[in-house]
Design an enzyme around this catalytic site. Structure first.
Site, mmCIF file in Angstrom:
data_model
loop_
_atom_site.group_PDB
_atom_site.id
_atom_site.type_symbol
_atom_site.label_atom_id
_atom_site.label_comp_id
_atom_site.label_asym_id
_atom_site.label_seq_id
_atom_site.Cartn_x
_atom_site.Cartn_y
_atom_site.Cartn_z
ATOM 1 N N HIS A 72 11.530 -48.312 -33.738
ATOM 2 C CA HIS A 72 10.900 -46.992 -33.681
ATOM 3 C C HIS A 72 9.513 -46.979 -33.045
ATOM 4 C CE1 HIS A 72 8.839 -48.109 -37.497
ATOM 5 N NE2 HIS A 72 7.941 -47.225 -37.125
ATOM 6 N N GLU A 76 6.181 -46.318 -27.970
ATOM 7 C CA GLU A 76 4.798 -45.894 -28.112
ATOM 8 C C GLU A 76 3.825 -47.063 -27.903
ATOM 9 O OE1 GLU A 76 4.213 -42.627 -29.641
ATOM 10 O OE2 GLU A 76 2.300 -42.816 -30.691
ATOM 11 N N ASP A 77 4.180 -48.218 -28.415
ATOM 12 C CA ASP A 77 3.202 -49.311 -28.488
ATOM 13 C C ASP A 77 3.483 -50.515 -27.593
ATOM 14 O OD1 ASP A 77 2.045 -47.777 -30.433
ATOM 15 O OD2 ASP A 77 2.963 -48.848 -32.105
ATOM 16 N N ASP A 138 8.945 -45.246 -42.535
ATOM 17 C CA ASP A 138 7.777 -45.692 -41.779
ATOM 18 C C ASP A 138 6.503 -45.436 -42.596
ATOM 19 O OD1 ASP A 138 6.204 -46.103 -39.168
ATOM 20 O OD2 ASP A 138 5.760 -43.990 -39.576
#
Ligand code: MN
Length: 486
Positions: A72, A76-77, A138
């Site tokens: 997940h 983004e990272d 999360d």
């Protein structure tokens, strides 16, 4: 520290239909993508997605969701993109990760942001409710590792959890998760109160572990004598945040709270529940006025169980909760206990989730945020009741809804033409508050022009309110036309 082996173990323990080879592949994909990255706490980044995926497995989510949990944070990272995820794991997993990435960009600041956050949550939920489970999982790990963040950020995350995530978890019926989210946030938001409650309980119940395990053994042997099968039995201490709220209602007197420790007994059938209750009452003295039959009369949120408080020792009480496996699963997993899988293995929902779809629709219709928040307060963050149509269909409404709300929920026409109602076969006024379990039958009159504006004073649902406003307006307009025509 959580490992991929822990995840595989959980999947096997919970007997999930999940391809563990594919899960291992997803783990390797995520590990490679996050290689060298560290969490604020200093531990390898991969621990976070693993813990997220383990929570999802514990809550019986499906394969796509568990894999999405593992990857997940990748788009983004890391250097890997959503496209890479789609190539490796297909469009379903990619869709879930996209949903979670969109949610991630919002930060809670002030009322406007709060509403914006809620809107986004509901849009994502309506698109795919599983996204919200990934977000919960999360968040749970982020809360567990909150210590390593700076105080300001800590507080923001804890407050957001208490004000947004926990109520949604409650509304989805995932009470166990709701309790965890609340207690972890409580600790950071109100550290003094948290510590003092913890201390008080430790003092009050110095040996609570022992009491619970002793009582487990005793109840087991009593039920065994009468040949009642026990499917599961466990002890629990009341969640601290809910205890905090209850204490505030009861002048901070711990002695007045009788369900601080409880024993949960799961038996095969409803008949077994009542038999087990009789056996318990026969052996231990029940505390007066503490018996609750939530099987015959479920709580407004649908919760079912038998509750009784007994004296296990002079002056010392414990609550006993007796329920069937289905009731137990409802309480543990909420909405996740109800979904079915179609032939392709994706999740199918029943009507229960209609309110989520409604909410996302409204957010497109309502430009004014405070108005949106008002609707939310009425329709989501309030307990629900379940009433029946004469045919036996279950209708889910906010607490204190009236026959008018019921009528508009069924059909606009029925609302517009309503003149009265029969509640459990008793003639009742249109403003009577309904209660869970009521059977409601509407009385309509074909020639009735439209709704009565006075109904706005007592209706509880947005749907009813909107329809009444809309259709009384039209009524007036028609009256003017009629007048002009003459
Ligand atoms: Mn994350």
């Amino acid at each position: 520290m959580p490992t991929i082996q822990d995840l595989i173990k959980t999947i096997n323990q919970e007997k999930l239909k999940v391809d563990t080879d594919l899960v291992k592949l997803a783990f390797e994909f995520a590990q490679e993508a996050h290689l060298g990255q560290k969490r604020k706490s200093g531990e390898p980044y991969i621990n976070h997605p693993i813990d997220t995926a383990i929570t999802l497995a514990k809550y019986h989510l499906d394969q796509d969701t568990i894999i999405a949990g593992l990857v997940h944070d990748v788009p983004e990272d890391t250097k890997k993109t959503l496209k890479d995820i789609e190539k490796e794991f297909g469009p379903n997993v990619a869709g879930l990760v996209e949903g979670i990435t969109k949610l991630g960009k919002l930060k809670y600041r002030g009322i406007e942001r709060y509403i914006e956050n809620l809107r986004k949550m509901f849009v994502a939920m309506a698109a795919d409710i599983r996204v919200i489970f990934i977000k919960f999982a999360d968040r749970l790990h982020n809360l567990k590792t909150l210590e390593s963040l700076e105080p300001r950020k800590r507080e923001r995350i804890a407050r957001e959890t208490l004000e947004i995530y926990a109520p949604i978890a409650n509304r989805l019926g995932i009470w166990q998760l709701k309790g965890k989210l609340e207690d972890l946030s409580f600790k950071y938001l109100y550290p003094k109160e948290y510590e003092s409650i913890k201390e008080a309980i430790d003092k009050h119940f110095k040996n609570r572990e022992k009491v619970l395990s002793d009582m487990c053994v005793k109840v087991k042997s009593e039920l065994k004598k009468e040949k009642i099968q026990i499917m599961e039995i466990s002890g629990r201490t009341k969640d601290l945040w809910s205890m905090h709220q209850k204490l505030q209602k009861h002048n901070n007197e711990l002695q007045r709270i009788h369900d601080i420790i409880a024993l949960r007994v799961v038996v095969p059938t409803i008949a077994d529940c009542y038999r087990a209750l009789g056996i318990v009452h026969n052996k231990w003295r029940p505390m007066p006025n503490r018996f609750k039959d939530y099987i015959a009369q479920p709580k407004p949120n649908g919760y079912q169980s038998l509750h009784t408080t007994i004296f296990y020792e002079h002056g010392k009480t414990i609550e006993i909760q007796i329920r069937t496996k289905a009731m137990h699963e409802d309480a543990e997993f909420g909405i996740a206990a109800h979904w079915n899988y179609d032939e392709r293995g994706s999740i199918q929902f029943d009507r229960e989730l209609e309110w989520v779809k409604d909410l996302s629709k409204w957010q497109q219709e309502i430009a004014d945020s405070t108005q949106y928040l008002d609707s939310l307060k009425i329709d989501v963050f309030q307990d629900r009741i379940f009433v029946f149509t004469p045919k036996g269909d279950v209708i889910d409404l906010p607490e204190d809804s009236t026959p008018v709300d019921f009528a508009y929920h069924i059909h606009t026409e029925i609302g517009d033409k309503a003149t009265g109602a029969r509640i459990n076969n008793q003639l009742s006024s249109l403003s009577t508050p309904l209660r869970s379990g009521d059977m409601v039958e509407m009385i309509t009159e074909k020639n009735r022009k439209g709704p009565n504006r006075d109904w706005l004073k007592f209706v509880k649902t947005r749907a009813a309110r909107d329809k009444i406003k809309q259709n009384t307006k039209r009524g007036l307009w028609e009256a003017i036309k009629d007048f002009k025509g003459k």
